[in-house]
Write a protein that holds these residues in place. Sequence first.
Motif, PDB file in Angstrom:
ATOM      1  N   UNK A   8       0.819  -1.211   0.000  1.00 25.95           N
ATOM      2  CA  UNK A   8       0.000   0.000   0.000  1.00 25.95           C
ATOM      3  C   UNK A   8       0.854   1.263   0.000  1.00 25.95           C
ATOM      4  N   UNK A   9       1.958   1.241   0.723  1.00 31.65           N
ATOM      5  CA  UNK A   9       2.830   2.411   0.783  1.00 31.65           C
ATOM      6  C   UNK A   9       3.434   2.744  -0.573  1.00 31.65           C
ATOM      7  N   UNK A  10       3.607   1.722  -1.408  1.00 30.42           N
ATOM      8  CA  UNK A  10       4.169   1.944  -2.745  1.00 30.42           C
ATOM      9  C   UNK A  10       3.082   2.404  -3.712  1.00 30.42           C
ATOM     10  N   UNK A  11       1.920   1.760  -3.626  1.00 25.33           N
ATOM     11  CA  UNK A  11       0.830   2.092  -4.545  1.00 25.33           C
ATOM     12  C   UNK A  11       0.334   3.520  -4.348  1.00 25.33           C
ATOM     13  N   UNK A  12       0.285   3.989  -3.107  1.00 24.99           N
ATOM     14  CA  UNK A  12      -0.252   5.327  -2.858  1.00 24.99           C
ATOM     15  C   UNK A  12       0.611   6.426  -3.486  1.00 24.99           C
ATOM     16  N   UNK A  13       1.848   6.103  -3.823  1.00 22.86           N
ATOM     17  CA  UNK A  13       2.747   7.066  -4.462  1.00 22.86           C
ATOM     18  C   UNK A  13       2.765   6.929  -5.980  1.00 22.86           C
ATOM     19  N   UNK A  14       2.047   5.961  -6.517  1.00 24.71           N
ATOM     20  CA  UNK A  14       2.141   5.629  -7.939  1.00 24.71           C
ATOM     21  C   UNK A  14       1.239   6.503  -8.805  1.00 24.71           C
ATOM     22  N   UNK A  15       1.625   6.614 -10.074  1.00 21.44           N
ATOM     23  CA  UNK A  15       0.787   7.264 -11.078  1.00 21.44           C
ATOM     24  C   UNK A  15      -0.061   6.240 -11.837  1.00 21.44           C
ATOM     25  N   UNK A  16       0.418   5.001 -11.864  1.00 23.42           N
ATOM     26  CA  UNK A  16      -0.252   3.962 -12.635  1.00 23.42           C
ATOM     27  C   UNK A  16       0.130   2.597 -12.076  1.00 23.42           C
ATOM     28  N   UNK A  17      -0.837   1.671 -12.092  1.00 22.93           N
ATOM     29  CA  UNK A  17      -0.586   0.295 -11.644  1.00 22.93           C
ATOM     30  C   UNK A  17      -0.958  -0.674 -12.755  1.00 22.93           C
ATOM     31  N   UNK A  18      -0.042  -1.598 -13.043  1.00 27.27           N
ATOM     32  CA  UNK A  18      -0.338  -2.747 -13.898  1.00 27.27           C
ATOM     33  C   UNK A  18      -0.533  -3.965 -13.005  1.00 27.27           C
ATOM     34  N   UNK A  19      -1.550  -4.759 -13.298  1.00 29.46           N
ATOM     35  CA  UNK A  19      -1.688  -6.054 -12.649  1.00 29.46           C
ATOM     36  C   UNK A  19      -2.252  -7.020 -13.686  1.00 29.46           C
ATOM     37  N   UNK A  20      -2.488  -8.266 -13.300  1.00 28.56           N
ATOM     38  CA  UNK A  20      -3.014  -9.220 -14.267  1.00 28.56           C
ATOM     39  C   UNK A  20      -2.812 -10.652 -13.833  1.00 28.56           C
ATOM     40  N   UNK A  21      -3.415 -11.551 -14.592  1.00 27.76           N
ATOM     41  CA  UNK A  21      -3.226 -12.987 -14.406  1.00 27.76           C
ATOM     42  C   UNK A  21      -3.615 -13.669 -15.706  1.00 27.76           C
ATOM     43  N   UNK A  22      -3.410 -14.980 -15.774  1.00 28.66           N
ATOM     44  CA  UNK A  22      -3.586 -15.685 -17.036  1.00 28.66           C
ATOM     45  C   UNK A  22      -4.986 -15.624 -17.598  1.00 28.66           C
ATOM     46  N   UNK A  23      -5.992 -15.668 -16.729  1.00 32.81           N
ATOM     47  CA  UNK A  23      -7.383 -15.580 -17.169  1.00 32.81           C
ATOM     48  C   UNK A  23      -8.163 -14.779 -16.148  1.00 32.81           C
ATOM     49  N   UNK A  24      -9.055 -13.906 -16.625  1.00 36.47           N
ATOM     50  CA  UNK A  24      -9.956 -13.222 -15.712  1.00 36.47           C
ATOM     51  C   UNK A  24     -11.390 -13.608 -16.043  1.00 36.47           C
ATOM     52  N   UNK A  25     -12.190 -13.785 -14.997  1.00 38.37           N
ATOM     53  CA  UNK A  25     -13.612 -14.096 -15.139  1.00 38.37           C
ATOM     54  C   UNK A  25     -14.299 -13.617 -13.874  1.00 38.37           C
ATOM     55  N   UNK A  26     -15.505 -14.085 -13.634  1.00 37.71           N
ATOM     56  CA  UNK A  26     -16.245 -13.591 -12.477  1.00 37.71           C
ATOM     57  C   UNK A  26     -15.548 -13.908 -11.154  1.00 37.71           C
ATOM     58  N   UNK A  27     -14.727 -14.967 -11.116  1.00 39.54           N
ATOM     59  CA  UNK A  27     -13.983 -15.293  -9.898  1.00 39.54           C
ATOM     60  C   UNK A  27     -12.941 -14.240  -9.555  1.00 39.54           C
ATOM     61  N   UNK A  28     -12.514 -13.473 -10.540  1.00 40.49           N
ATOM     62  CA  UNK A  28     -11.507 -12.441 -10.334  1.00 40.49           C
ATOM     63  C   UNK A  28     -11.968 -11.420  -9.302  1.00 40.49           C
ATOM     64  N   UNK A  29     -13.270 -11.247  -9.192  1.00 40.55           N
ATOM     65  CA  UNK A  29     -13.821 -10.246  -8.286  1.00 40.55           C
ATOM     66  C   UNK A  29     -13.791 -10.691  -6.829  1.00 40.55           C
TER      67      UNK A  29
END
Length: 379
Positions: free
Chosen positions: A279-300
């Motif tokens: 959290x301490x790193x993200x709060x200073x960021x301008x942009x965040x990349x994230x991801x995984x091999x597949x996204x679907x309703x379980x991603x939530x």
Amino acid sequence: MNIVIAPDSFKECLSAREVAANIAIGVRKVLPAATIHEIPISDGGEGVLETLLNGVGGHRLSVTVMDPLMRPITAEYGILDDNKTAVIEMAKASGLELLMEQEKNPLLSTTFGTGQLIQDALNQGCTKIIIGIGGSATNDGGAGMVRALGAKFMNDKGEEIKEGGGSLNELYRIDLTNFDKRIQNCEVIVACDVSNPLTGVHGASMVYGGQKGGSRKDLEFLDSNLAHYAKTIKSTLDIDISSIPGAGAAGGTGAGLMAFLNGELVNGIELILQTLRIEEIIKQADLVFTGEGKIDEQTLHGKTISGIASMAKKYEVPVIVVTGKIGEGIEDIYSIGVSAVYSIVNKPMELKEAIDQAPLLLQDCSKNIMLTIKCFHKA
């Protein structure tokens, strides 16, 4: 520009570290002077060992254990820099990744090797164990794990039953006389990303048993066996684990960890994010990349992307998701803090080609995203 790259792995393709590195390559092709924080993430399943060792510091140990079919293999786990906290990734000893397709059989597969890793951590003097239980090949309720720690699972003739979920119907008595007493003084934290109960239509067998090699008939039998297992645990320990959320994780290993090791089930991604202090790193960021091999309703629900996006949303930091495949039911993903979703697949291709080309596809995708952003943002 300050950019955080915090993806999960692309399963059976790239580790989280490799995904982050390739996204970073694409970003630097457009913004070579950008400040980039590569933070590989795991939601508690595969990758938790690498994530915590890289983020916190520690060392790896290699141990000879039994694989899901009771064959000797070498598996590793980690001990963090405090020399008291072990990090165990269940998949290293009892995972689907260890079996060929034709070997998958939840009637026979066992968590015995995971128990051996726990025992070795106790031998090293660890008093806290963090165990990620994703990716298992098993459906034995953690019985094999408990047996490796000294328990005996007996039938009505006083004989030990065989390994695997297919033998739990024979269970008559659980003998804990020689169960490792060091567990009583050990804190066990279970990183889990599902909330399934042990049995029933939403339970371990019916939901996950098929991907572990079980037929429909097998799944009904295994579900009945786990119900019998839960009744035997209740009569032995006076603990009812049949309907506790998360008890069905990893073929019921969640139940075994709670019942016999007093394990505390926690949301895997929340544990990782807190431990790494992201959290301490993200709060200073301008942009965040994230991801995984597949996204679907379980991603939530308790996955890496939801954890990262929810955290970034608090600070109004935009989040870009990159993925190999976009499934159904992701319409609500934007409400949790995701700004945009991109598939890295840029043309029709077979799965094998997409896997082989994944590094380049990640680089090209992130480069194109940054080219678009550059049109509207002066770095």
